[in-house]
Design a protein around this motif. Sequence first.
Motif, short mmCIF file in Angstrom:
data_model
loop_
_atom_site.label_atom_id
_atom_site.label_comp_id
_atom_site.label_asym_id
_atom_site.label_seq_id
_atom_site.Cartn_x
_atom_site.Cartn_y
_atom_site.Cartn_z
N ALA A 423 70.96 -42.68 155.28
CA ALA A 423 70.58 -43.61 154.25
C ALA A 423 69.31 -43.69 153.70
O ALA A 423 68.61 -44.20 152.76
N GLN A 424 68.21 -43.18 154.91
CA GLN A 424 66.68 -43.14 154.59
C GLN A 424 66.32 -44.29 154.61
O GLN A 424 65.31 -44.75 155.29
N THR A 425 66.11 -44.95 153.33
CA THR A 425 65.05 -45.92 152.88
C THR A 425 65.32 -47.06 152.11
O THR A 425 66.38 -47.03 151.23
N PRO A 426 64.89 -48.15 152.54
CA PRO A 426 65.32 -49.45 151.51
C PRO A 426 65.07 -49.23 150.14
O PRO A 426 63.76 -48.47 149.63
N LEU A 427 65.87 -49.76 149.34
CA LEU A 427 65.47 -49.75 147.71
C LEU A 427 64.20 -50.47 147.46
O LEU A 427 63.71 -51.42 148.12
N PRO A 428 63.30 -50.20 146.33
CA PRO A 428 62.22 -50.92 145.97
C PRO A 428 62.71 -52.29 145.91
O PRO A 428 63.89 -52.72 145.62
N GLY A 429 61.87 -53.46 146.28
CA GLY A 429 62.17 -54.64 146.42
C GLY A 429 62.83 -55.17 147.54
O GLY A 429 63.14 -56.41 147.84
N ILE A 430 63.45 -54.24 148.42
CA ILE A 430 64.21 -54.40 149.68
C ILE A 430 63.31 -54.26 150.84
O ILE A 430 62.66 -53.18 150.85
N SER A 431 63.60 -54.94 151.82
CA SER A 431 62.85 -54.67 153.30
C SER A 431 63.71 -54.84 154.46
O SER A 431 64.44 -55.55 154.49
N ALA A 432 63.97 -53.55 155.16
CA ALA A 432 64.75 -53.68 156.39
C ALA A 432 63.90 -52.89 157.57
O ALA A 432 62.97 -52.43 157.35
N LYS A 433 64.32 -53.52 158.69
CA LYS A 433 63.69 -52.72 160.00
C LYS A 433 64.69 -52.76 160.97
O LYS A 433 65.68 -53.29 161.05
N VAL A 434 64.08 -51.81 161.94
CA VAL A 434 65.04 -51.51 162.92
C VAL A 434 64.27 -52.13 164.19
O VAL A 434 63.11 -51.91 164.38
N VAL A 435 65.24 -53.23 165.09
CA VAL A 435 64.27 -53.79 165.81
C VAL A 435 64.90 -53.90 167.19
O VAL A 435 66.22 -53.53 167.43
N ASP A 436 64.43 -54.17 168.41
CA ASP A 436 64.82 -54.21 169.56
C ASP A 436 65.62 -55.69 169.97
O ASP A 436 65.60 -56.57 168.94
N ASP A 437 66.15 -55.81 171.16
CA ASP A 437 66.65 -57.10 171.60
C ASP A 437 65.64 -58.21 171.19
O ASP A 437 66.34 -59.60 170.94
N GLN A 438 64.78 -58.23 171.34
CA GLN A 438 63.55 -59.34 171.28
C GLN A 438 63.14 -59.39 169.88
O GLN A 438 62.36 -60.08 169.35
N GLY A 439 63.67 -58.58 168.80
CA GLY A 439 63.11 -58.56 167.58
C GLY A 439 61.89 -57.89 167.37
O GLY A 439 61.19 -58.06 166.07
N VAL A 440 61.70 -56.97 168.22
CA VAL A 440 60.44 -56.30 167.82
C VAL A 440 60.75 -54.97 167.42
O VAL A 440 61.45 -54.31 167.84
N GLU A 441 59.90 -54.40 166.48
CA GLU A 441 60.42 -53.32 165.70
C GLU A 441 60.11 -52.00 166.52
O GLU A 441 59.23 -51.93 167.35
#
Length: 639
Positions: A423-441
Amino acid sequence: MTRRTDRHTAAEDQIPAPAPADDRGGFWAEQAARLHWDTPWTRVLDWSDAPFAKWFADGRLNVAYNCVDRHVEAGHGDQVAFHWEGEPGDTRNITYADLQREVSRTANALLSLGLATGDRVAIQLPMIPEAVFAMLACARLGLPHSVVFGGFSPAALQSRIEDAEAKLLITADGQYRRGQAVAMKDGTDEAVAHTPSIEHVLVVRRTGSAVAWTEGRDLWWHDLVDAQADTHTPEAFDAEHPLFILYTSGTTGKPKGILHTSGGYLTQAAYSHRAAFDHRAGQDVYWCTADIGWITGHSYIVYGPLANRATSVMYEGTPNTPHEGRHFEIIQKYGVSIYYTAPTLIRTFMKWGEDIPARYDLSSLRVLGSVGEPINPQAWLWYREHLGGNRTPVVDTWWQTETGAIMIAPLPGTGLAPKPGSAQTPLPGISAKVVDDQGVEVGKGESGYLVLDRPWPAMLRGVWGDTERYRETYWSRFAQQGYYFAGDGARYDEDGDIWLLGRVDDVMNVSGHRISTAEVESALVSHPSVAEAAVVGATDATTGQAIVAFVILRGSAADGSAEAADTITALRNHVAQEIGPIAKPRQVMVVPELPKTRSGKIMRRLLRDVAEQREIGDVTTLADASVMSLINNGLGGPA
Ligand code: WT7
């Protein structure tokens, strides 16, 4: 499921306000300005009461006016809003002017029943135009609707009506499924027999089948609606006025009523529809194959496309009625240019064979969309080749009932190199991240949890009647960071593009439909023959995942092997009856024991190994390590 009160309190205290200066506000202000506001807003986002967002809060608008009337007023009354195709072959072309008249009549009918702003209306209808009229009439009057998928059981409908305390149910006598007229009102009657909040049942005549009738409660659509005046002046509502509730499965047995509101939702539904599909009003013919009972139908059959003045196809039936080329025939007939469907259907088309689409002229297609589950690269490539003639982009759109609108997708025309399966990339205006168990990207090439680290306009505003569950489910996992936890695993590739990896909780995804293991388990144990049950989602070549149930039978059912086959059939049907046919397990396996940890938690991971016929994984945390060989021996697998 045990409630983690400590965590929950922490969530309340720790969700921080977002960084103030962010250009997203300006971006969404521009998108919102494309709608008609009766009272313009002065503030884009108020996140001071996080995780309860207010978007465009002091603005006022009417959602139905934005979807219908303003297009007529701008001179587009003759443009077709819907080319509707009934399963038996009947058709209806509905222009924006027609839609305005139908929605006005329906709104006047609802007013005549004494419904007032804020009252909830339940809708269980087939894919017929009245479903759209009903939803828009509710929106026009500020009556939050709760659409219940036509395949859901009376019990499922009943619990949704009860939870929302709906006053009106709109349904039909029956529906067409695979060439047959199937009863619908029988089931809705069963549901409303136990729901005192329902004052009236408004019934569309679709199949003409005989129905039972409760005088004073039941009303025919053609009697009530058709007699109304076809004009109605819409009134404006607050941007945060509830627009609809839509129930979706969580990790417990009870579905959650996801609440969406008006201004922010419509802004993002419209923006994302335009951007993800490069939609051009007045030029494209757009077809989203979802059912209006799901969020995809809400956002991408009704609200987004209509706000953008789309010409859409709406199809009532199954893809192989009366033949396996039905969808391609419809694409050819109407010159569909944008087609949006689910991977499970693409894989079904693959199974039926590429010679079927080859018989039709599909050259009108210019953008193809996918939604509901990760699309495997093989299906992606087949889709682009056999429907898209290798010309069209394939837009894989990640989002959820809760997000209200598309969040992650490779926008066509932006020069992104296509990546089958991402799905590649968030739309303009949207922010998403992939993080570990601790919430660190996590870094490139690494996997973790998908989170949304900024509020977005179409985000859910809560779980109907259950504030705690809203905080607990979505905001407690990464409370410190204030991230929304989506429940999906994801990975960054070497370019930093996002690949979705499926659910990380006890939620299954069957043909793009979300079903919780707990829901199916509780349906199974409600059957007198079942002592215990555990359910897993096993990989399935067509449906993505399939439901596999492991059951311990009780008493006589447990030892009579002659009856075992009958019991299994009965249990599969029982689940279909309790929840709906979409929840019918592919397999029910009778086992003597279930694998549990010392604290009594079922180890679904091991059952998934059995269901997918893999070697059994690590069993060291089992209370009794011999259970797995007991299960496997009983099923005839390797010890
Ligand atoms: C879950 C949401 C959004 C409308 C249909 C389903 C999965 C959805 C994708 C995709 C990978 C996807 C996720 C998500 N999902 N789209 N393009 N790639 N996974 O809505 O019933 O709320 O289910 O569907 O697991 O969390 P839903």
